[in-house]
Scaffold this motif. Structure first.
Motif, PDB file in Angstrom:
ATOM      1  N   GLY A   1       5.120  18.803 -14.786  1.00 25.07           N
ATOM      2  CA  GLY A   1       4.223  19.829 -14.283  1.00 25.07           C
ATOM      3  C   GLY A   1       2.973  19.475 -14.542  1.00 25.07           C
ATOM      4  N   PHE A   2       2.007  20.497 -14.670  1.00 22.99           N
ATOM      5  CA  PHE A   2       0.717  20.087 -14.935  1.00 22.99           C
ATOM      6  C   PHE A   2       0.422  19.869 -16.722  1.00 22.99           C
ATOM      7  N   TYR A   3      -0.501  19.156 -17.076  1.00 23.55           N
ATOM      8  CA  TYR A   3      -0.693  18.888 -18.424  1.00 23.55           C
ATOM      9  C   TYR A   3      -2.219  18.563 -18.685  1.00 23.55           C
ATOM     10  N   VAL A   4      -2.796  18.808 -19.927  1.00 21.28           N
ATOM     11  CA  VAL A   4      -4.117  18.615 -20.267  1.00 21.28           C
ATOM     12  C   VAL A   4      -3.922  17.221 -21.074  1.00 21.28           C
ATOM     13  N   LEU A   5      -4.686  16.185 -20.976  1.00 19.62           N
ATOM     14  CA  LEU A   5      -4.576  14.787 -21.830  1.00 19.62           C
ATOM     15  C   LEU A   5      -5.870  14.747 -22.494  1.00 19.62           C
ATOM     16  N   PRO A   6      -6.171  15.059 -23.740  1.00 16.58           N
ATOM     17  CA  PRO A   6      -7.256  14.909 -24.495  1.00 16.58           C
ATOM     18  C   PRO A   6      -7.549  13.411 -24.622  1.00 16.58           C
ATOM     19  N   ARG A   7      -8.868  13.056 -24.892  1.00 23.63           N
ATOM     20  CA  ARG A   7      -8.984  11.596 -25.083  1.00 23.63           C
ATOM     21  C   ARG A   7      -8.499  11.228 -26.007  1.00 23.63           C
ATOM     22  N   PHE A   8      -8.391  12.032 -27.492  1.00 17.73           N
ATOM     23  CA  PHE A   8      -7.787  11.525 -28.781  1.00 17.73           C
ATOM     24  C   PHE A   8      -6.490  12.411 -28.737  1.00 17.73           C
ATOM     25  N   TYR A   9      -5.615  12.145 -29.816  1.00 17.35           N
ATOM     26  CA  TYR A   9      -4.554  12.760 -30.086  1.00 17.35           C
ATOM     27  C   TYR A   9      -5.053  14.284 -30.731  1.00 17.35           C
ATOM     28  N   VAL A  10      -4.413  15.421 -30.414  1.00 16.26           N
ATOM     29  CA  VAL A  10      -4.665  16.569 -30.556  1.00 16.26           C
ATOM     30  C   VAL A  10      -3.467  17.484 -30.868  1.00 16.26           C
TER      31      VAL A  10
ATOM     32  N   LEU B   1      -1.949  25.442 -40.506  1.00 12.25           N
ATOM     33  CA  LEU B   1      -3.165  24.894 -41.342  1.00 12.25           C
ATOM     34  C   LEU B   1      -4.352  24.885 -40.345  1.00 12.25           C
ATOM     35  N   GLY B   2      -3.934  24.696 -39.090  1.00  9.45           N
ATOM     36  CA  GLY B   2      -5.189  24.421 -38.050  1.00  9.45           C
ATOM     37  C   GLY B   2      -4.497  23.405 -37.142  1.00  9.45           C
ATOM     38  N   PHE B   3      -5.545  22.330 -36.681  1.00 13.09           N
ATOM     39  CA  PHE B   3      -5.385  21.366 -35.549  1.00 13.09           C
ATOM     40  C   PHE B   3      -5.518  20.196 -36.402  1.00 13.09           C
ATOM     41  N   GLU B   4      -5.007  19.050 -35.973  1.00  8.25           N
ATOM     42  CA  GLU B   4      -5.198  17.869 -36.410  1.00  8.25           C
ATOM     43  C   GLU B   4      -5.697  16.935 -34.956  1.00  8.25           C
ATOM     44  N   ILE B   5      -6.864  16.250 -35.509  1.00 12.76           N
ATOM     45  CA  ILE B   5      -7.206  15.408 -34.441  1.00 12.76           C
ATOM     46  C   ILE B   5      -7.476  14.039 -34.995  1.00 12.76           C
ATOM     47  N   ASP B   6      -6.645  12.888 -34.207  1.00 15.56           N
ATOM     48  CA  ASP B   6      -6.641  11.715 -34.814  1.00 15.56           C
ATOM     49  C   ASP B   6      -6.680  10.719 -33.862  1.00 15.56           C
ATOM     50  N   GLY B   7      -7.701   9.840 -33.939  1.00 17.60           N
ATOM     51  CA  GLY B   7      -8.244   8.823 -32.874  1.00 17.60           C
ATOM     52  C   GLY B   7      -7.418   7.519 -32.987  1.00 17.60           C
ATOM     53  N   SER B   8      -6.623   7.575 -33.975  1.00 14.89           N
ATOM     54  CA  SER B   8      -5.879   6.490 -34.070  1.00 14.89           C
ATOM     55  C   SER B   8      -4.441   6.317 -33.383  1.00 14.89           C
ATOM     56  N   ARG B   9      -4.259   7.495 -33.173  1.00 14.87           N
ATOM     57  CA  ARG B   9      -2.662   7.881 -32.513  1.00 14.87           C
ATOM     58  C   ARG B   9      -3.104   8.104 -31.047  1.00 14.87           C
ATOM     59  N   PRO B  10      -1.756   7.590 -30.166  1.00 14.11           N
ATOM     60  CA  PRO B  10      -1.876   7.801 -28.753  1.00 14.11           C
ATOM     61  C   PRO B  10      -2.073   9.542 -28.436  1.00 14.11           C
ATOM     62  N   ALA B  11      -2.842   9.936 -27.470  1.00 12.86           N
ATOM     63  CA  ALA B  11      -3.056  11.121 -26.895  1.00 12.86           C
ATOM     64  C   ALA B  11      -1.922  11.693 -26.591  1.00 12.86           C
TER      65      ALA B  11
END
Length: 143
Positions: free
Chosen positions: A85-94, A100-110
């Motif tokens: 189906g439809f998806y959102v693909l962020p530039r970084f892993y979210v 606790l909230g959100f994790e944003i990690d530029g070293s992991r695949p989105a």
């Protein structure tokens, strides 16, 4: 110049007319392929816009290619569609972090954030370390 051998073993040369026909057919094939690729329908921009909430992590806002997490700009994203189906693909892993909230990690695949539908999605599935978190659209909340 192109040389062609007939079944009888005689060598025949293709004339300028034949070379022109073969070249024109190649150009037509390239143009048709380009048109098919360019005419592929994509998700209309803005159909995903909205604010979504989850008790564990807070708020996720999607607006014209910009994602905000808990009211703060986080990353850009694109919209896609696959067999799931439809998806959102962020530039970084979210991802969601347990209570606790959100994790944003530029070293992991989105990872793909799944939408239940387009246009006007009502739910977004956000991956987490141990589970997937379901974010629901809240009526009256504007991006």
């Amino acid at each position: 110049m192109t040389i062609e051998v007939s079944p009888t073993g005689k060598v025949a040369r293709l004339g300028a007319h034949h070379r022109w026909t073969i070249g024109a057919a190649g150009v037509v094939a390239v143009v048709l392929t380009a048109l098919i690729v360019l005419m592929k329908p994509s998700a209309p921009r803005g159909w995903e816009n909205g604010s979504f909430l989850n008790d564990c992590c807070g708020g996720l806002t999607l607006h014209d290619g910009e994602m905000a997490l808990n009211g703060k700009p986080a990353t850009r994203y694109t919209i896609g569609r696959d067999a799931g189906g439809f998806y959102v693909l962020p530039r970084f892993y979210v991802g969601g972090m347990d209570n606790l909230g959100f994790e944003i990690d530029g070293s992991r695949p989105a990872a793909k954030l799944r939408l239940d539908r387009l246009p006007d999605p009502q739910e977004v599935q956000v991956p987490g370390a141990r589970e997937t978190f379901l974010f629901e659209r809240r009526p009256g909340v504007v991006p």
